[in-house]
Design a protein around this motif. Structure first.
Motif, PDB file in Angstrom:
ATOM      1  N   MET A  96       0.845  -1.201   0.000  1.00  0.00           N
ATOM      2  CA  MET A  96       0.000   0.000   0.000  1.00  0.00           C
ATOM      3  C   MET A  96       0.876   1.245   0.000  1.00  0.00           C
ATOM      4  O   MET A  96       1.789   1.388   0.816  1.00  0.00           O
ATOM      5  N   ALA A  97       0.640   2.163  -0.942  1.00  0.00           N
ATOM      6  CA  ALA A  97       1.382   3.421  -0.954  1.00  0.00           C
ATOM      7  C   ALA A  97       0.968   4.268   0.245  1.00  0.00           C
ATOM      8  O   ALA A  97      -0.160   4.166   0.701  1.00  0.00           O
ATOM      9  N   ASP A  98       1.882   5.094   0.738  1.00  0.00           N
ATOM     10  CA  ASP A  98       1.514   5.944   1.866  1.00  0.00           C
ATOM     11  C   ASP A  98       0.614   7.083   1.408  1.00  0.00           C
ATOM     12  O   ASP A  98       0.734   7.573   0.294  1.00  0.00           O
ATOM     13  N   ALA A  99      -0.294   7.493   2.299  1.00  0.00           N
ATOM     14  CA  ALA A  99      -1.144   8.624   1.985  1.00  0.00           C
ATOM     15  C   ALA A  99      -0.309   9.889   1.966  1.00  0.00           C
ATOM     16  O   ALA A  99       0.635  10.029   2.728  1.00  0.00           O
ATOM     17  N   ILE A 100      -0.607  10.813   1.039  1.00  0.00           N
ATOM     18  CA  ILE A 100       0.086  12.104   1.028  1.00  0.00           C
ATOM     19  C   ILE A 100      -0.416  12.915   2.210  1.00  0.00           C
ATOM     20  O   ILE A 100      -1.626  13.020   2.431  1.00  0.00           O
ATOM     21  N   GLU A 101       0.507  13.467   2.953  1.00  0.00           N
ATOM     22  CA  GLU A 101       0.125  14.232   4.151  1.00  0.00           C
ATOM     23  C   GLU A 101      -0.742  15.428   3.765  1.00  0.00           C
ATOM     24  O   GLU A 101      -0.521  16.089   2.749  1.00  0.00           O
ATOM     25  N   LEU A 102      -1.791  15.662   4.562  1.00  0.00           N
ATOM     26  CA  LEU A 102      -2.700  16.778   4.297  1.00  0.00           C
ATOM     27  C   LEU A 102      -2.744  17.649   5.549  1.00  0.00           C
ATOM     28  O   LEU A 102      -3.082  17.173   6.631  1.00  0.00           O
ATOM     29  N   GLY A 103      -2.342  18.900   5.436  1.00  0.00           N
ATOM     30  CA  GLY A 103      -2.243  19.770   6.615  1.00  0.00           C
ATOM     31  C   GLY A 103      -3.485  20.617   6.823  1.00  0.00           C
ATOM     32  O   GLY A 103      -4.401  20.644   5.987  1.00  0.00           O
ATOM     33  N   ASP A 104      -3.482  21.321   7.977  1.00  0.00           N
ATOM     34  CA  ASP A 104      -4.646  22.146   8.333  1.00  0.00           C
ATOM     35  C   ASP A 104      -4.889  23.257   7.312  1.00  0.00           C
ATOM     36  O   ASP A 104      -6.028  23.575   6.982  1.00  0.00           O
ATOM     37  N   TRP A 105      -3.819  23.858   6.824  1.00  0.00           N
ATOM     38  CA  TRP A 105      -3.990  24.997   5.913  1.00  0.00           C
ATOM     39  C   TRP A 105      -4.620  24.573   4.593  1.00  0.00           C
ATOM     40  O   TRP A 105      -5.414  25.328   4.016  1.00  0.00           O
ATOM     41  N   GLU A 106      -4.237  23.372   4.158  1.00  0.00           N
ATOM     42  CA  GLU A 106      -4.819  22.896   2.896  1.00  0.00           C
ATOM     43  C   GLU A 106      -6.331  22.710   3.051  1.00  0.00           C
ATOM     44  O   GLU A 106      -7.113  23.058   2.163  1.00  0.00           O
ATOM     45  N   VAL A 107      -6.749  22.153   4.211  1.00  0.00           N
ATOM     46  CA  VAL A 107      -8.179  21.967   4.470  1.00  0.00           C
ATOM     47  C   VAL A 107      -8.867  23.326   4.577  1.00  0.00           C
ATOM     48  O   VAL A 107      -9.959  23.543   4.054  1.00  0.00           O
ATOM     49  N   ALA A 108      -8.156  24.268   5.233  1.00  0.00           N
ATOM     50  CA  ALA A 108      -8.706  25.617   5.347  1.00  0.00           C
ATOM     51  C   ALA A 108      -8.928  26.215   3.965  1.00  0.00           C
ATOM     52  O   ALA A 108      -9.920  26.924   3.722  1.00  0.00           O
ATOM     53  N   GLY A 109      -8.012  25.905   3.049  1.00  0.00           N
ATOM     54  CA  GLY A 109      -8.169  26.393   1.672  1.00  0.00           C
ATOM     55  C   GLY A 109      -9.456  25.869   1.068  1.00  0.00           C
ATOM     56  O   GLY A 109     -10.230  26.620   0.438  1.00  0.00           O
ATOM     57  N   ALA A 110      -9.730  24.553   1.287  1.00  0.00           N
ATOM     58  CA  ALA A 110     -10.966  23.972   0.760  1.00  0.00           C
ATOM     59  C   ALA A 110     -12.182  24.626   1.407  1.00  0.00           C
ATOM     60  O   ALA A 110     -13.192  24.900   0.736  1.00  0.00           O
ATOM     61  N   ALA A 111     -12.068  24.921   2.716  1.00  0.00           N
ATOM     62  CA  ALA A 111     -13.174  25.587   3.409  1.00  0.00           C
ATOM     63  C   ALA A 111     -13.440  26.951   2.796  1.00  0.00           C
ATOM     64  O   ALA A 111     -14.585  27.391   2.686  1.00  0.00           O
ATOM     65  N   GLY A 112     -12.354  27.602   2.386  1.00  0.00           N
ATOM     66  CA  GLY A 112     -12.514  28.909   1.751  1.00  0.00           C
ATOM     67  C   GLY A 112     -13.407  28.833   0.527  1.00  0.00           C
ATOM     68  O   GLY A 112     -14.131  29.790   0.207  1.00  0.00           O
ATOM     69  N   LEU A 113     -13.357  27.707  -0.160  1.00  0.00           N
ATOM     70  CA  LEU A 113     -14.193  27.557  -1.356  1.00  0.00           C
ATOM     71  C   LEU A 113     -15.677  27.586  -1.015  1.00  0.00           C
ATOM     72  O   LEU A 113     -16.512  27.901  -1.863  1.00  0.00           O
ATOM     73  N   VAL A 114     -16.018  27.255   0.252  1.00  0.00           N
ATOM     74  CA  VAL A 114     -17.421  27.325   0.652  1.00  0.00           C
ATOM     75  C   VAL A 114     -17.913  28.773   0.542  1.00  0.00           C
ATOM     76  O   VAL A 114     -19.106  29.029   0.354  1.00  0.00           O
TER      77      VAL A 114
END
Lengths: 265, 238
Positions: free
Chosen positions: A1-19
């Protein structure tokens, strides 16, 4: 199994911004949804973060007792949700829904993780809890549809049942047709889901696994395992709740008991 | 005319055949002692006592809404009694509810026909466990359908009028050969001709020993024991 790419808080915040784009649409078209959107954003963030913390703690302290307490809490919450969705209240229904979900979702989740996946230890919460969550989520939908259908018959259409009781039918004979309809109504959604799965979209769980680096065929096998467990547990859950409901709404003297059913205000 | 004694104590007493001997020594007697129908806190009538011999016909007359249907449903053990006891041939309903209902048959006022054809309607109760071993009386059913000017077994039940449904329901009740027939406005939807025919069948049943208790709000035209309804409130104030 390949490792998951790390996802940080800021990246999620960026997605929230799209809301905010959705919010802008709401303001521009005067949909008055911007407050709800904001609330949804906050609630989803808080609820899932808490869930993550709880799961991390449970997985770290993965003892049998902690796992079972977590399963119990989830099952109680699912029972309450199943009853809240039905348009009628049935006295004593909580016990019926809880007992049914313990057997059909709880035991099924243990079967899935301990036997089919073969976890070590057999109660490994990393597998048992998510599996149980999937089974409860689908089971409660089926159960509430089934319950709603059956209680509506007793509340609105009791003449048909009493007609048969009056001729000497047992409570099971008199409620056969409404029970069949109710169980059917509870099971149809999962049957339909099995029919279209993978054609319209990639199922959410599979998407998550693939994003987290799993081989698609492994993700498929897990998805099928879950789907089959859901189908079995929802079907048995609907039958269990239907049997319990008939026993409550028609007593042992084969008399209808509309006094035990109340319209939800 | 079979002897009969019906009493509703307190306000008025009924004793249509004074001095009649209790009937349960021979045949089947339908008995009520201090029987009260109650839903919630509401009692529908004064304690009711009767002792009906085979073949007795009783008509209970009263305005709508006083609980006449409720009384019949209570006699059929479809709702819990508010007090008192019932017995048929010495046996209480609680000893075997299903057997009680197969002998003490309640026929609803505007019955729904749940099956697709007349034949299926008539045969349906013979699928019930309590009637295992009984056979559907095909020839009698045909004769009764005929007498009530109803078409045969194959007739679909959808689009049937209220009167047709009522007649099919009556034929089914007769096919079940109860000892007591509880009739809730059994001919309310029938025209005069067919009322006559339905009455004739009910009289035939009474001659064969069936006890019939009929409730109605209409003014009577038949030779039967008639009981005016005594409402619980009336009793309390009387």
């Amino acid at each position: 199994m390949a490792d998951a790419i790390e996802l940080g808080d800021w990246e999620v915040a960026g997605a929230a911004g799209l809301v905010l784009v959705a919010g802008a649409v709401s303001v521009a078209l005067k949909l008055r949804l911007e407050k709800s959107l904001l609330l949804g954003l906050v609630r989803a963030t808080v609820q899932l973060s808490l869930l993550g913390l709880v799961l991390r703690w449970v997985f770290a302290h993965g003892s049998l007792a902690v796992t079972f307490v977590a399963m119990g809490v989830m099952t109680v919450a699912a029972s309450r949700a199943a009853l809240a969705r039905a348009g009628w209240k049935l006295d004593g229904a909580f016990f019926g829904a809880f007992a049914t979900l313990v057997v059909t979702a709880g035991l099924m989740a243990m079967l899935g993780s301990a036997v089919f996946v073969g976890t070590d230890p057999w109660y490994d919460p990393r597998y048992a809890l998510p599996l149980l969550g999937m089974l409860l989520g689908n089971g409660l939908t089926g159960i509430s549809l089934c319950l709603d259908s059956l209680l509506a018959v007793v509340a609105d259409d009791r003449d048909a049942i009493e007609l048969e009781l009056a001729m000497g039918a047992t409570r099971w004979e008199a409620s056969r047709a409404p029970m069949q309809r109710a169980v059917r109504r509870g099971i149809v959604p999962i049957v339909n889901a099995m029919m279209v799965v993978g054609i319209v979209s990639i199922p959410g769980m599979m998407t998550g696994q693939i994003l987290a680096g799993a081989d698609p065929m492994l993700a498929v096998r897990y998805q099928l395992l879950i789907l089959f467990l859901i189908a079995a547990s929802t079907s048995l859950g609907c039958v269990g709740v239907a049997v319990f409901t008939v026993r409550r709404v028609i007593d042992a003297q084969h008399r209808l008991r509309p006094d035990r059913v109340h319209k939800r205000k | 005319m079979p002897s009969v004694q019906v009493s509703m104590p307190t306000a008025r007493d009924f004793a249509l055949a004074p001095g009649a001997e209790p009937a349960y020594a021979f045949g089947v007697a339908f008995l009520a002692h201090s029987f009260v129908t109650r839903i919630g806190d509401r009692a529908f009538h004064a304690p009711l006592s009767f002792d009906l011999e085979p073949g007795t016909s009783v008509v209970v007359r009263g305005p709508s809404g006083v609980g006449k249907s409720t009384l019949l449903r209570a006699l059929a053990a479809l709702i819990p009694p508010g007090g008192g006891t019932l017995a048929l041939d010495g046996a209480a309903p609680e000893t075997d509810t299903l057997a009680w209902r197969s002998n003490v048959l309640y026929t609803a006022q505007s019955p729904r026909l749940l099956e697709d054809t007349v034949g299926e309607v008539l045969r349906r109760p013979f699928e019930f466990r309590v009637r295992r071993g009984q056979t559907f009386p095909v020839d009698d059913a045909k004769r009764w359908l005929d007498a009530l000017q109803l078409p045969g077994f194959d007739r679909p039940t959808d689009h049937m009028s209220g009167g047709e449904r009522q007649r099919v329901h009556l034929v089914r009740a007769l096919c079940l050969r109860p000892q007591v027939l509880l009739l809730d406005e059994p001919v309310s939807a029938l025209d005069p001709d067919r009322r006559e025919a339905a009455r004739a069948l009910l009289d035939e049943a009474a001659d064969a020993g069936v006890v019939t208790i009929e409730v109605t709000h209409e003014v009577g035209d038949r030779a039967a024991l008639e009981v005016d309804w005594i409402h619980a409130e009336e009793v309390a104030h009387g």
